[in-house]
Design a protein around this motif. Sequence first.
Motif, mmCIF file in Angstrom:
data_model
loop_
_atom_site.group_PDB
_atom_site.id
_atom_site.type_symbol
_atom_site.label_atom_id
_atom_site.label_comp_id
_atom_site.label_asym_id
_atom_site.label_seq_id
_atom_site.Cartn_x
_atom_site.Cartn_y
_atom_site.Cartn_z
ATOM 1 N N LYS A 143 6.426 8.538 2.284
ATOM 2 C CA LYS A 143 5.372 9.216 3.044
ATOM 3 C C LYS A 143 5.180 8.587 4.427
ATOM 4 O O LYS A 143 5.095 9.298 5.447
ATOM 5 C CB LYS A 143 4.049 9.159 2.260
ATOM 6 C CG LYS A 143 2.898 9.857 2.972
ATOM 7 C CD LYS A 143 1.628 9.861 2.141
ATOM 8 C CE LYS A 143 0.934 8.525 2.150
ATOM 9 N NZ LYS A 143 -0.411 8.586 1.517
ATOM 10 N N HIS A 144 5.156 7.269 4.475
ATOM 11 C CA HIS A 144 4.885 6.605 5.751
ATOM 12 C C HIS A 144 6.128 6.511 6.636
ATOM 13 O O HIS A 144 5.997 6.457 7.861
ATOM 14 C CB HIS A 144 4.266 5.230 5.499
ATOM 15 C CG HIS A 144 2.873 5.306 4.943
ATOM 16 N ND1 HIS A 144 1.785 5.610 5.729
ATOM 17 C CD2 HIS A 144 2.399 5.163 3.679
ATOM 18 C CE1 HIS A 144 0.690 5.628 4.978
ATOM 19 N NE2 HIS A 144 1.040 5.361 3.729
ATOM 20 N N SER A 185 6.199 9.759 8.349
ATOM 21 C CA SER A 185 5.143 9.871 9.367
ATOM 22 C C SER A 185 5.600 9.369 10.729
ATOM 23 O O SER A 185 5.009 9.724 11.752
ATOM 24 C CB SER A 185 3.900 9.103 8.924
ATOM 25 O OG SER A 185 4.105 7.691 9.028
ATOM 26 N N ALA A 188 2.999 1.502 10.559
ATOM 27 C CA ALA A 188 3.323 2.173 9.303
ATOM 28 C C ALA A 188 3.317 1.183 8.136
ATOM 29 O O ALA A 188 2.848 1.497 7.036
ATOM 30 C CB ALA A 188 4.685 2.857 9.408
ATOM 31 N N ALA A 213 -0.176 0.518 7.107
ATOM 32 C CA ALA A 213 -0.716 1.635 6.335
ATOM 33 C C ALA A 213 -0.193 1.611 4.893
ATOM 34 O O ALA A 213 -0.938 1.921 3.944
ATOM 35 C CB ALA A 213 -0.351 2.957 7.011
ATOM 36 N N ILE A 214 1.074 1.252 4.705
ATOM 37 C CA ILE A 214 1.649 1.177 3.360
ATOM 38 C C ILE A 214 0.906 0.146 2.527
ATOM 39 O O ILE A 214 0.459 0.422 1.403
ATOM 40 C CB ILE A 214 3.148 0.826 3.430
ATOM 41 C CG1 ILE A 214 3.946 2.011 3.983
ATOM 42 C CG2 ILE A 214 3.681 0.430 2.051
ATOM 43 C CD1 ILE A 214 5.401 1.665 4.303
ATOM 44 N N GLU A 274 -2.741 1.060 1.725
ATOM 45 C CA GLU A 274 -2.872 2.056 0.656
ATOM 46 C C GLU A 274 -2.663 1.422 -0.716
ATOM 47 O O GLU A 274 -3.230 1.873 -1.705
ATOM 48 C CB GLU A 274 -1.888 3.201 0.887
ATOM 49 C CG GLU A 274 -2.196 4.416 0.046
ATOM 50 C CD GLU A 274 -1.498 5.674 0.531
ATOM 51 O OE1 GLU A 274 -1.349 6.611 -0.268
ATOM 52 O OE2 GLU A 274 -1.101 5.718 1.722
#
Length: 579
Positions: A91-92, A95, A212, A215-216, A219
């Motif tokens: 997902k990231h 992105s 990124a 963000a990983i 999460e």
Amino acid sequence: MCPLTRAVCGRGPVRAGSTAQYLTGRRIVRRCRSTLSKIWVPTGGIAETESESGHDKLIRAGFLRQSQAGIFQLLPLGLRVQNKIEKLIDKHMESIGASRLSLSTITSEELWKKSDRLDSVAPELFRLKDRKEVSLMLSPTHEEEITTLVANAVQSYKDLPLRLYQITRKYRDEMRPRQGLLRSREFLMKDLYTFDLSSEAAIETYQQVQAAYKAIFDEMKVQILVAEASSGDMGGNHSHEYHLADSTGEDTVAHCNSCEYTANDEVAISKINPQHALDTNAPSSYGLWRGITKDRNTLINAWYPQSDGGNLNVHAVKTLVPELDTSVHDPLPLWEVAVDNPETALVNIVDSRLAPGFGKIHSKLALLPEELQDDFIGPQFATSTATNGDGLNLLALAEGDGCPRCESGTLKISRALELGHTFYLGTRYSKPLEALVSLPEKPSQPIPIQMGCFGIGVSRIFGAVAENRADSRGLNWPRAIAPFEVAVIPSSAVNDEMLAFFDSLVDGGSFDAVLDDRKKAFGWKMKDADITGYPVVVVLGKAWRERGVCEVQCRSLELKQEVAASELPMVLEQLLQKL
């Protein structure tokens, strides 16, 4: 999840079983139901030990099994965790515009010779030959392969920037595999390789990937220390490691309590504090460490403040002598051979706190072992200056040292588990492997592509999170990578009413849940849920059968509360948002 469409009908399921079946107009829609009786989870038969590690709990809970030293088989629950980590990374990576591919595990030694990297990593390689005697190996990393692929496919600057990644198995012949998935010989990694036209564009890409990565890990609810690091054999001059602070870690990270300075112990420095009690004219103030370079032509004396009670920072010596052979623990036998060579040089590397007195008393110091003093005829040198021009600090970092980046901060030293590493490679691989592009103003003079390499250890995340979050009761997964987010455990035998309730719960929420319908005692199921580490457990007990009230448990939040069945989906959604 089952690929078949999931739907909820007001009239409910018309048949109970491993697949729930619903009427929707004239169609019958089926959905796979996750039940533990249909998932192979080989628990039992492995006794709990007194000092059980997170890896031991993974074995006991049925996530994986060891095949041989440093090699593991993932079982169904373990594969669910791995797949969730991969999905999150996908997902990231998407992105930031990265495309996923898959490179071969087998690569050629010839390719690694072109990049001039084969000899430096040879001891860690799994090497083989085919029937034609071609030298091959199992890839520990893929810089050479991806650069060659891009070199043959990209010629124009218009094809850049390019971002390619893979999630694949890697192989390194670890001498001492240990700590389960944390130091294994076969492991799963995500590699992102970036290709840009200029160094400025490459650094901008680097920063986007760093965002990124943040963000990983955010999460996953994993608190990461982003540390300045050495590029090592990878090459390049800009590198960061992503660490999870944990006492079981093999790495050491220093971070300031006042500013954002964080670095691993290979590159970390501290502020040099005045040594009022240090007598630089006294030989007793001089600690000594000896070394030798890989070519055996340079002898190293490292002099550091002995009276300070500190230890030598070998990494600081290596920054001045990159060819230092740190694998040699007793260099004196090698010195005995080297001193007979007139080209052998002796280098004295002196901590700047000792520099004022070194020139005065060096004749009183044991520059050479007594038995070798008459044999050495080569040149001698001395330096007390770091590569950046500052005074040289040879003392290993210690808790409470001054921060080099701010006035008031002090350093905290933490053991840590490395989960990722990012490198700005520049032209380290594009030059020797001829990954070039032409510019319109100089079409006859192609330039090498600027590269970056960004790794995340999927297997290491798996093992590190298990290690870091486990408690005395068992594993304790964050929601993002748990095998299932919710476990529903009935205290009595499963019947159609329970199946219908479970189906409506799953269809009414955006979480994945599993029903423990195994024919085991309720107490056994609850202990098994603890060792497995589900974020949330829902108990269907007497209160549910008589009053429609469930018991919700969350070990991470130390929560246990009764919830009306009608409110359960909403409560679970709110609870899982915190996990």
